[in-house]
Design a protein around this motif. Sequence first.
Motif, short mmCIF file in Angstrom:
data_model
loop_
_atom_site.label_atom_id
_atom_site.label_comp_id
_atom_site.label_asym_id
_atom_site.label_seq_id
_atom_site.Cartn_x
_atom_site.Cartn_y
_atom_site.Cartn_z
N GLN A 152 0.85 -1.24 0.13
CA GLN A 152 -0.05 0.12 0.00
C GLN A 152 1.01 1.20 0.08
O GLN A 152 0.30 2.37 -0.11
CB GLN A 152 -1.08 0.17 1.37
CG GLN A 152 -2.12 -1.29 1.19
CD GLN A 152 -2.81 -1.37 2.37
OE1 GLN A 152 -2.72 -0.48 3.45
NE2 GLN A 152 -3.44 -2.23 2.41
N GLY A 153 2.19 1.15 -0.02
CA GLY A 153 3.02 2.48 0.17
C GLY A 153 3.69 2.33 -1.12
O GLY A 153 3.21 2.09 -2.36
N GLY A 154 4.93 2.92 -1.13
CA GLY A 154 5.61 3.22 -2.40
C GLY A 154 5.79 2.14 -3.32
O GLY A 154 6.06 2.38 -4.45
N LEU A 155 5.77 1.01 -2.82
CA LEU A 155 6.40 -0.21 -3.61
C LEU A 155 5.25 -0.76 -4.48
O LEU A 155 5.33 -1.57 -5.52
CB LEU A 155 7.13 -1.38 -3.08
CG LEU A 155 7.97 -2.29 -3.64
CD1 LEU A 155 9.15 -1.47 -4.57
CD2 LEU A 155 8.51 -3.30 -2.68
N GLY A 156 3.91 -0.34 -4.35
CA GLY A 156 2.69 -0.93 -4.79
C GLY A 156 2.70 -0.78 -6.30
O GLY A 156 2.21 -1.98 -6.92
N ALA A 157 2.95 0.22 -6.86
CA ALA A 157 3.05 0.39 -8.28
C ALA A 157 3.95 -0.47 -9.02
O ALA A 157 3.62 -1.06 -10.14
CB ALA A 157 3.17 1.85 -8.56
N TRP A 158 5.28 -0.83 -8.53
CA TRP A 158 6.19 -1.44 -9.12
C TRP A 158 5.69 -3.10 -9.01
O TRP A 158 6.04 -3.73 -10.09
CB TRP A 158 7.69 -1.40 -8.44
CG TRP A 158 8.60 -1.99 -8.95
CD1 TRP A 158 9.43 -1.61 -10.04
CD2 TRP A 158 9.23 -3.37 -8.75
NE1 TRP A 158 10.45 -2.52 -10.31
CE2 TRP A 158 10.15 -3.54 -9.44
CE3 TRP A 158 8.89 -4.27 -7.65
CZ2 TRP A 158 10.91 -4.71 -9.42
CZ3 TRP A 158 9.44 -5.20 -7.43
CH2 TRP A 158 10.51 -5.96 -8.16
N LEU A 159 5.37 -3.20 -7.88
CA LEU A 159 4.87 -4.68 -7.68
C LEU A 159 3.60 -5.06 -8.74
O LEU A 159 3.72 -6.08 -9.45
CB LEU A 159 4.25 -5.09 -6.43
CG LEU A 159 5.29 -5.06 -5.16
CD1 LEU A 159 4.64 -4.95 -3.74
CD2 LEU A 159 6.23 -6.26 -5.26
N HIS A 160 2.67 -4.23 -8.87
CA HIS A 160 1.63 -4.06 -9.85
C HIS A 160 2.17 -4.30 -11.38
O HIS A 160 1.67 -5.32 -12.03
CB HIS A 160 0.69 -2.97 -9.81
CG HIS A 160 -0.49 -3.00 -10.67
ND1 HIS A 160 -0.42 -2.80 -11.93
CD2 HIS A 160 -1.83 -3.66 -10.53
CE1 HIS A 160 -1.53 -3.21 -12.50
NE2 HIS A 160 -2.41 -3.26 -11.63
N LYS A 161 3.17 -3.65 -11.79
CA LYS A 161 3.75 -3.82 -12.97
C LYS A 161 4.51 -5.12 -13.18
O LYS A 161 4.43 -5.70 -14.25
CB LYS A 161 4.95 -2.63 -13.10
CG LYS A 161 5.59 -2.60 -14.61
CD LYS A 161 4.44 -2.29 -15.54
CE LYS A 161 5.28 -2.21 -17.05
NZ LYS A 161 6.11 -0.92 -17.17
N GLN A 162 5.10 -5.64 -12.04
CA GLN A 162 5.74 -7.00 -12.04
C GLN A 162 4.65 -7.93 -12.38
O GLN A 162 4.89 -9.07 -13.05
CB GLN A 162 6.65 -6.95 -11.01
CG GLN A 162 7.58 -6.18 -10.76
CD GLN A 162 8.73 -6.05 -11.94
OE1 GLN A 162 9.29 -7.16 -12.42
NE2 GLN A 162 8.92 -4.88 -12.43
#
Length: 368
Positions: A152-162
């Motif tokens: 839910q923090g800063g890494l969420g979008a990168w994880l979604h892309k992966q």
Amino acid sequence: MTSSPQLPETVLSYLGQAASPAEALRLAIRAAECARGSSTPNPPVGAVILDAEGHVRGIGCTQPPGGPHAEIEALRMAGKAARRGTAVVTLEPCNSWGRTGPCSHALAEAGIAALHYAFPDTTSFGGGAHYLEARGVTCTQFDGTQRAEVRQGGLGAWLHKQETGRPRVTVKMAATLDGFSAAIDGTSQWITGEEARADAHLERARVDAIVVGTGTFAVDNPALTARNPHGDLFPHQPHRYVIGTSAIAGEIERMQASGIPNCVIPEGYAAAPLTHLCTRKWEDVLAYFAGTDYQDVLVEGGPRLVGDLLARGYADRVLMYTAPMILGQGLSAAHSSLIDTLPNAQRFQFVSCERVGADLKLVLERKL
């Protein structure tokens, strides 16, 4: 070149304080937020170094491409205090050479005794935990609850892309309690207060691209920039896009990208330069963005563009600013004719709710 993200005093104030690994992870999440947008295509990672007695000695976040990763920044701040200490990171340290050296090697050389990380790195740069374990470092992955906080923090979008192969798409809206973004006569300045508008600009500064429709672009001539309350530009600015089939005066360089005719608008508008994707098909737009390095895309309107995106189920998140105001009638924040019965409604779940000035800021994610 994008400026290096700076950690705010609210984060740096934890230096010297005692912290458990779980508390250090929450601090690392806050640090990671500072790298959102500017770190792309790298993940926005946060790192904290605890000394042997469990005190915070180093805090870092990913710098722009080519710059140090979060672990290196935290190690530099910690210095010799890192020896026999603990590293706490939102993502497993990289273990391969890219633009920079592997962070796993740097942690081992610094004498780190323990590593706590939230998510494994499943890319070709992964394997840092295995490397460190082979050198006597105790490595522990956080549990599901703490991983959810990181997502839910800063890494969420990168994880979604992966996981999906495309950027995370967030719809941003501002509306009254009864769901209107403008009065019946079209007036909309301002539905929300200064604090909410400032927060919305900070959200712009954390994404890779911002999108509006040709209708909003023609009527409002928006700048689509991320600005602080004094009107100055934030160091990181999102790429600007307009979506729609209506021609825009002055557009040039018609090209094909992922099957979409698109043009560059180099001057004559507040948002220039920007790219015009000449389509209203969200399937084509998302395919176009999937071919970029973008991790986080923010869609700001207008209501038909947003409504169509929501109705078709392509919005991953909703960022909603709600004003304590009733209009009774007006222009809806999102409009679509694709949903005509309640069972077909698109449903979301609450992630957070906070007060921003006189308004409420709601963050929601798609309900799976």
